[in-house]
Design a protein around this motif. Structure first.
Motif, PDB file in Angstrom:
ATOM      1  N   PRO A   1       0.852  -1.191   0.000  1.00 48.34           N
ATOM      2  CA  PRO A   1       0.000   0.000   0.000  1.00 48.34           C
ATOM      3  C   PRO A   1       0.886   1.238   0.000  1.00 48.34           C
ATOM      4  O   PRO A   1       2.017   1.183   0.478  1.00 48.34           O
ATOM      5  N   GLY A   2       0.382   2.328  -0.538  1.00 55.43           N
ATOM      6  CA  GLY A   2       1.189   3.553  -0.538  1.00 55.43           C
ATOM      7  C   GLY A   2       0.690   4.518  -1.597  1.00 55.43           C
ATOM      8  O   GLY A   2      -0.307   4.268  -2.280  1.00 55.43           O
ATOM      9  N   ASN A   3       1.413   5.628  -1.704  1.00 50.57           N
ATOM     10  CA  ASN A   3       1.081   6.633  -2.706  1.00 50.57           C
ATOM     11  C   ASN A   3       1.879   6.390  -3.975  1.00 50.57           C
ATOM     12  O   ASN A   3       3.088   6.165  -3.910  1.00 50.57           O
ATOM     13  N   TYR A   4       1.203   6.467  -5.096  1.00 50.11           N
ATOM     14  CA  TYR A   4       1.878   6.290  -6.376  1.00 50.11           C
ATOM     15  C   TYR A   4       1.548   7.477  -7.267  1.00 50.11           C
ATOM     16  O   TYR A   4       0.383   7.713  -7.572  1.00 50.11           O
ATOM     17  N   GLU A   5       2.573   8.224  -7.643  1.00 49.99           N
ATOM     18  CA  GLU A   5       2.328   9.334  -8.565  1.00 49.99           C
ATOM     19  C   GLU A   5       2.580   8.845  -9.976  1.00 49.99           C
ATOM     20  O   GLU A   5       3.727   8.599 -10.362  1.00 49.99           O
ATOM     21  N   VAL A   6       1.513   8.678 -10.718  1.00 50.83           N
ATOM     22  CA  VAL A   6       1.608   8.094 -12.056  1.00 50.83           C
ATOM     23  C   VAL A   6       0.739   8.896 -13.017  1.00 50.83           C
ATOM     24  O   VAL A   6      -0.124   9.666 -12.599  1.00 50.83           O
ATOM     25  N   PRO A   7       0.972   8.746 -14.325  1.00 53.54           N
ATOM     26  CA  PRO A   7       0.163   9.487 -15.282  1.00 53.54           C
ATOM     27  C   PRO A   7      -1.306   9.115 -15.170  1.00 53.54           C
ATOM     28  O   PRO A   7      -1.638   7.946 -14.968  1.00 53.54           O
ATOM     29  N   MET A   8      -2.174  10.100 -15.294  1.00 54.07           N
ATOM     30  CA  MET A   8      -3.605   9.820 -15.394  1.00 54.07           C
ATOM     31  C   MET A   8      -3.809   8.930 -16.603  1.00 54.07           C
ATOM     32  O   MET A   8      -3.127   9.075 -17.622  1.00 54.07           O
ATOM     33  N   GLY A   9      -4.756   8.037 -16.480  1.00 55.63           N
ATOM     34  CA  GLY A   9      -5.046   7.167 -17.619  1.00 55.63           C
ATOM     35  C   GLY A   9      -4.293   5.845 -17.551  1.00 55.63           C
ATOM     36  O   GLY A   9      -4.445   4.982 -18.419  1.00 55.63           O
ATOM     37  N   ILE A  10      -3.504   5.651 -16.511  1.00 55.35           N
ATOM     38  CA  ILE A  10      -2.812   4.371 -16.339  1.00 55.35           C
ATOM     39  C   ILE A  10      -3.877   3.301 -16.056  1.00 55.35           C
ATOM     40  O   ILE A  10      -4.846   3.556 -15.351  1.00 55.35           O
ATOM     41  N   PRO A  11      -3.717   2.106 -16.646  1.00 57.78           N
ATOM     42  CA  PRO A  11      -4.706   1.059 -16.358  1.00 57.78           C
ATOM     43  C   PRO A  11      -4.693   0.710 -14.870  1.00 57.78           C
ATOM     44  O   PRO A  11      -3.617   0.674 -14.248  1.00 57.78           O
ATOM     45  N   PHE A  12      -5.872   0.452 -14.338  1.00 59.47           N
ATOM     46  CA  PHE A  12      -5.938   0.085 -12.921  1.00 59.47           C
ATOM     47  C   PHE A  12      -5.065  -1.138 -12.657  1.00 59.47           C
ATOM     48  O   PHE A  12      -4.378  -1.218 -11.634  1.00 59.47           O
ATOM     49  N   ALA A  13      -5.083  -2.086 -13.591  1.00 54.67           N
ATOM     50  CA  ALA A  13      -4.326  -3.324 -13.396  1.00 54.67           C
ATOM     51  C   ALA A  13      -2.843  -3.023 -13.175  1.00 54.67           C
ATOM     52  O   ALA A  13      -2.172  -3.672 -12.370  1.00 54.67           O
ATOM     53  N   GLU A  14      -2.358  -2.009 -13.896  1.00 59.72           N
ATOM     54  CA  GLU A  14      -0.945  -1.649 -13.771  1.00 59.72           C
ATOM     55  C   GLU A  14      -0.666  -1.018 -12.393  1.00 59.72           C
ATOM     56  O   GLU A  14       0.360  -1.289 -11.768  1.00 59.72           O
ATOM     57  N   LEU A  15      -1.592  -0.177 -11.970  1.00 62.23           N
ATOM     58  CA  LEU A  15      -1.448   0.451 -10.652  1.00 62.23           C
ATOM     59  C   LEU A  15      -1.438  -0.616  -9.563  1.00 62.23           C
ATOM     60  O   LEU A  15      -0.631  -0.578  -8.628  1.00 62.23           O
ATOM     61  N   LEU A  16      -2.318  -1.581  -9.715  1.00 64.34           N
ATOM     62  CA  LEU A  16      -2.401  -2.671  -8.743  1.00 64.34           C
ATOM     63  C   LEU A  16      -1.083  -3.442  -8.708  1.00 64.34           C
ATOM     64  O   LEU A  16      -0.594  -3.828  -7.645  1.00 64.34           O
ATOM     65  N   GLU A  17      -0.517  -3.610  -9.888  1.00 64.97           N
ATOM     66  CA  GLU A  17       0.761  -4.321  -9.956  1.00 64.97           C
ATOM     67  C   GLU A  17       1.874  -3.535  -9.259  1.00 64.97           C
ATOM     68  O   GLU A  17       2.709  -4.095  -8.556  1.00 64.97           O
TER      69      GLU A  17
END
Ligand code: FMN
Ligand code: FES
Lengths: 421, 176
Positions: free
Chosen positions: A251-267
């Motif tokens: 768990p944590g904060n992830y600063e990533v581009p908007m539009g990133i697939p949720f699956a990728e964020l989960l990974e």
């Protein structure tokens, strides 16, 4: 492309220090504006072009909001920062305050310059002691370096920043409740209109923005509106902080581009704990509708994609639940929260939140009745759109969505007087 | 709720401000008063209540609230309203160490129930209660904005995250 804006200093040693921030291009935007005497409308236009939308939950275009201020009106104008961060699941502003407070300070200064204000207040929730101290230290550092205070860098532009501490009330995250609170009152939202741009703090024209929103501004000015916008996708410009919590490995904060697939964020968050199935996700803080895991797997993390499947990006708080969670219990806890935090001003919210909680509580405890599900739907519908502020909607939306997507679990509780998980 | 934005003032000001609190407390409150426009001393009501609560061992009394009203030239009722609206103000002793345990959704998903159970067994108290020796109080709180470290609790100014029963024991053992 991660940690490009609000978390830009995160890879450094002592990322919160002024010298660290400056080594990463910090305060260059401010210096440029002051040296070139950039016209105010150019800055507002730049923020509009960047596609930056409010990160506090509502997603209102930031440049547009700044443009509502009558810059030539005589008298005080204010910049107010919403660091109240109370939406369950959200913990990003805390890390901006702790790890990159100067980005926020520079953002406040640019906003102040653009709207013709000379004073800013940062409203930090009272529990955030460490973030408060970090922010105060940064204010002192900036002041000593001549980047804050009277006549900044000999430009003739002066600006003061003060910190205000809350005392525990979720409703004070609502912008007009926050203003009331800053005026030393109970945090009860105001009727709108008039909006804060006309009638804000102390009745003066006020821009109120979320911490992350303002901390994103310096890079927009320094690296350009196009640069920022193109990191994201159409209508969702820039990167965004996603606070991922729940049954994930990291768990944590992830600063990533908007539009990133949720699956990728989960990974990025290490996937599901113990390899369990992703049963449900609340994609934008506890106030937004829940979605089944299967639906989320095809969603990208931007305003439109999430809206299309019936939820909202909200504050970017992604609460992930595996199949060991009982959806009735989760909803019961969420309903209790809104009941507890309703300010009591509007009847539908004050009475409706308690009513919904009691009904869900009895379903959870095996004394639910068959007609309860329709009753809940009905109460939720009658709160929606009938209150002064959006807390009513925030309480109603989870209820409707949990029942819509997990009706069989609620039904099982009613029929068998126990849980199916 | 008001569309006018005017501070609530009282007909008669309390003049003898030096008689209120201690000099140290007054100075602390004054640093807050200085942040707001001169006519908006009232904006310092929340921080003033926090300061006097801390000074008083963690809870407010009617007398302290009245003194805050006197000090900030507010009607007492306006101070009571604030003191009863916000959850961080206490109106009865909450022990030397107030354990604020978050049970909101992310913490619940990550096992705050177990932590609560553990604290209950260890201290023999539930939410809203204080141990007989006055050492610990236990309070249920809503999301504290640290859900990435769930389950979590706050004691004093400190956040304790990623709690396990063993960690809770260590933390509590370390508090006098
Ligand atoms: C009940 C409620 C709670 C809110 N809590 C927060 C909060 O904790 N932080 C925040 O930035 N915005 C919160 N908001 C949104 C604010 O009202 C407002 O939209 C926001 O501060 C505007 O800033 P932005 O445009 O930069 O997002 C909340 C709104 C509601 C209705
Ligand atoms: S849910 Fe416990 S800190 Fe957010």
């Amino acid at each position: 492309m991660v940690n490009e804006v609000c978390f830009r200093t995160l890879h450094c040693d002592r990322p919160w220090r002024l010298e660290t921030y400056q080594s990463e291009g910090g305060y260059e935007a401010l210096k440029m504006i002051l040296a070139e005497k950039t016209p105010q409308e150019d800055i507002i236009e730049m923020v509009k072009q960047s596609g930056l939308r409010g990160r506090g939950g509502a997603g209102f275009p930031t440049g547009l909001k700044w443009g509502f201020i009558n810059r030539t009106a005589p008298g005080e104008k204010y910049v107010v920062v919403n660091s109240d961060e109370g939406e369950p699941g959200t913990f990003k502003d805390r890390d901006i305050l702790r790890y990159n407070p100067h980005a926020l300070i520079e953002g406040i200064l640019i906003c102040g310059y653009a709207i013709g204000a000379a004073t800013g207040y940062n409203y930090i929730r009272g529990e955030f002691w460490e973030p408060y101290e970090r922010f105060e230290e940064a204010v002192t550092e900036a002041r000593e370096a001549g980047l804050l205070g009277d006549n900044i860098l000999d430009s003739g532009f002066g600006f003061q920043i003060h910190t205000h501490l809350g005392s525990g009330a979720y409703i004070c995250g609502e912008e007009t409740a926050l203003l009331e609170s800053l005026e030393g009152k109970k945090g009860q939202p105001r009727f709108k209109p008039p909006f804060p741009a006309m009638f804000g703090l102390y009745g003066r024209p006020t821009v109120i923005n979320n911490t992350e929103t303002l901390a994103s501004v310096p890079d927009i000015v320094r690296r350009g509106a196009d640069w920022f916008r193109e990191i994201g996708v159409p209508n969702s410009g820039g990167p965004k902080l996603f606070s991922v919590s729940g049954n994930v490995v990291r768990p944590g904060n992830y600063e990533v581009p908007m539009g990133i697939p949720f699956a990728e964020l989960l990974e990025m968050a290490g996937g599901m704990r113990e390899g369990k199935r992703c049963k449900a996700v609340i994609p934008g803080g506890s106030s937004v509708p829940v979605l089944p895991g299967e639906i989320m797997m095809d969603v990208t993390m931007d305003y439109e994609s999430i809206e299309k499947v019936g939820s909202m990006l909200g504050s970017g708080a992604v609460i992930v639940m595996d199949d060991s969670n009982c959806m009735v219990k989760v909803l019961e806890r969420i309903a209790y929260f809104y009941y507890e935090e309703s300010c009591g001003q509007c009847t539908p919210c004050r009475e409706g939140t308690g009513w919904m909680y009691r009904v869900i509580h009895r379903i959870e405890n095996g004394t639910g009745r068959q007609e309860d599900l329709d009753l809940l739907d009905d109460v939720a519908k009658k709160i929606m759109g009938r209150t002064i502020c959006a807390l009513g909607d925030a309480a109603a939306m989870p209820v409707a969505s949990f029942i819509q997507h997990f009706r069989d679990e609620f039904q099982y509780h009613i029929d068998h007087k126990k849980c199916m998980v | 709720m008001s569309l006018r934005s005017e501070p609530m003032v009282r007909a008669q000001k309390f003049e003898d401000k030096e008689s209120l609190f201690t000099r140290e407390v007054r100075e602390q409150i004054d640093t807050w008063v200085a942040k707001y426009p001169a006519e908006w001393k009232q904006s310092a009501c929340m921080p003033a209540l926090t300061i006097v609560q801390d000074m008083n061992g963690g809870y407010l009394t009617r007398d302290l609230m009245d003194q805050v009203a006197d000090y900030l030239d507010m009607p007492p009722i306006a101070v009571y309203e604030v003191a009863s609206f916000y959850s961080m103000y206490e109106h009865k002793p909450m022990g030397r160490h107030k354990i604020c345990l978050c049970t909101n959704v992310s913490c619940m998903i990550c096992g705050s129930d177990n932590i609560l159970e553990h604290i209950r067994n260890r201290l023999g108290i539930g939410f809203g209660e204080v141990t007989p020796d006055g050492r610990f109080g236990l309070k249920e709180v809503e999301c504290l904005g640290a859900c990435g470290g769930a389950p979590m609790m706050q004691i004093g100014h400190t956040y304790y995250e990623n709690l396990t029963p063993e960690l809770v024991d260590q933390i509590l053992d370390g508090l006098e």
